[in-house]
Write a protein that holds these residues in place. Sequence first.
Motif, PDB file in Angstrom:
ATOM      1  N   LEU A 127       0.389  -0.910  -0.300  1.00  0.00           N
ATOM      2  CA  LEU A 127      -0.047  -0.264   0.414  1.00  0.00           C
ATOM      3  C   LEU A 127       0.658   0.933   0.203  1.00  0.00           C
ATOM      4  O   LEU A 127       0.883   2.645  -0.636  1.00  0.00           O
ATOM      5  N   SER A 128       1.669   1.259   0.128  1.00  0.00           N
ATOM      6  CA  SER A 128       3.470   2.297   0.655  1.00  0.00           C
ATOM      7  C   SER A 128       3.299   2.600  -0.769  1.00  0.00           C
ATOM      8  O   SER A 128       4.057   3.430  -0.789  1.00  0.00           O
ATOM      9  N   LYS A 129       3.143   1.150  -1.207  1.00  0.00           N
ATOM     10  CA  LYS A 129       4.390   1.629  -2.617  1.00  0.00           C
ATOM     11  C   LYS A 129       3.912   1.761  -4.022  1.00  0.00           C
ATOM     12  O   LYS A 129       3.886   1.819  -5.018  1.00  0.00           O
ATOM     13  N   VAL A 130       2.802   1.114  -3.740  1.00  0.00           N
ATOM     14  CA  VAL A 130       2.125   1.015  -5.659  1.00  0.00           C
ATOM     15  C   VAL A 130       0.473   1.168  -4.817  1.00  0.00           C
ATOM     16  O   VAL A 130       0.040   1.717  -3.612  1.00  0.00           O
ATOM     17  N   PRO A 131       0.237   2.704  -5.832  1.00  0.00           N
ATOM     18  CA  PRO A 131      -1.264   3.355  -6.116  1.00  0.00           C
ATOM     19  C   PRO A 131      -2.673   2.640  -5.896  1.00  0.00           C
ATOM     20  O   PRO A 131      -3.606   2.512  -6.143  1.00  0.00           O
ATOM     21  N   THR A 132      -2.692   1.603  -4.906  1.00  0.00           N
ATOM     22  CA  THR A 132      -3.619   0.071  -5.121  1.00  0.00           C
ATOM     23  C   THR A 132      -4.663   0.155  -4.015  1.00  0.00           C
ATOM     24  O   THR A 132      -4.449   1.129  -2.729  1.00  0.00           O
ATOM     25  N   ASP A 146      -6.893  -0.716  -0.851  1.00  0.00           N
ATOM     26  CA  ASP A 146      -6.250  -1.944   0.211  1.00  0.00           C
ATOM     27  C   ASP A 146      -7.557  -2.732   0.768  1.00  0.00           C
ATOM     28  O   ASP A 146      -9.059  -2.269   1.573  1.00  0.00           O
ATOM     29  N   ASP A 168      -8.991  -1.231 -15.335  1.00  0.00           N
ATOM     30  CA  ASP A 168      -8.129  -0.511 -13.832  1.00  0.00           C
ATOM     31  C   ASP A 168      -6.736  -1.113 -13.172  1.00  0.00           C
ATOM     32  O   ASP A 168      -5.501  -0.880 -13.048  1.00  0.00           O
ATOM     33  N   ASP A 169      -7.413  -1.881 -12.737  1.00  0.00           N
ATOM     34  CA  ASP A 169      -6.566  -3.054 -11.951  1.00  0.00           C
ATOM     35  C   ASP A 169      -5.077  -3.923 -12.431  1.00  0.00           C
ATOM     36  O   ASP A 169      -4.051  -3.812 -12.588  1.00  0.00           O
ATOM     37  N   LEU A 212      -2.206  -1.315 -13.991  1.00  0.00           N
ATOM     38  CA  LEU A 212      -1.323  -0.936 -12.503  1.00  0.00           C
ATOM     39  C   LEU A 212       0.052  -2.243 -12.258  1.00  0.00           C
ATOM     40  O   LEU A 212       0.769  -2.612 -12.149  1.00  0.00           O
ATOM     41  N   ASP A 250       3.391  -1.192 -12.552  1.00  0.00           N
ATOM     42  CA  ASP A 250       4.206  -1.197 -11.012  1.00  0.00           C
ATOM     43  C   ASP A 250       4.375  -2.775 -10.735  1.00  0.00           C
ATOM     44  O   ASP A 250       4.647  -3.188  -9.334  1.00  0.00           O
TER      45      ASP A 250
END
Length: 175
Positions: free
Chosen positions: A108-113, A115, A146-147, A150, A154
Amino acid sequence: MKVFVNPGHDPNVDSGAVNIDYDVREADVTKQAGVLLERGLKRAGHEVMLLQSDDLDAVVAAANDWPADIFVSLHCNASPGRNARGTETLYYSEQGRLLGEAVQKKILSKVPTIDRGCKERQGLYVLRRTVMTAILVELAFIDNNDDLELLENDMPAFTGAIAAGIDEYFRQAEI
Ligand SMILES: [Zn+2]
């Protein structure tokens, strides 16, 4: 430490979930993720065994026989409406929960995904039958476009985050 990496499904016999718009298969995405994760873990000084196979007995036996200190299975999610999104990490044991929470937090801290949390799952064979700390990471929903973006853009961030979460777990566990 010894980390067993298990990309889900098998490109030769089982595609896993598929994005029909872009013809992207889960088995290929998890394979790519596994290779990147292996590289990152080795760079951090860990030993890695990488095995992608539809034969889950063989996967579990390989991890238990090695024996691995931790087991990480990599998958992509899918949903009937194709509108679900996000990342979730699944565990079975208490140690799995600790590892899963560390990994989920780093992702969560590194990928705009989105939770979806760290969740206990009783019914997953590779988590039940492996004897070491084990998690299964559902990276994102491959059938949601959209995913998928990622997953395609990412992936180094995903795998870097998983490696960082593993490191944090090892530091906490002091093993
Ligand atoms: Zn899967």
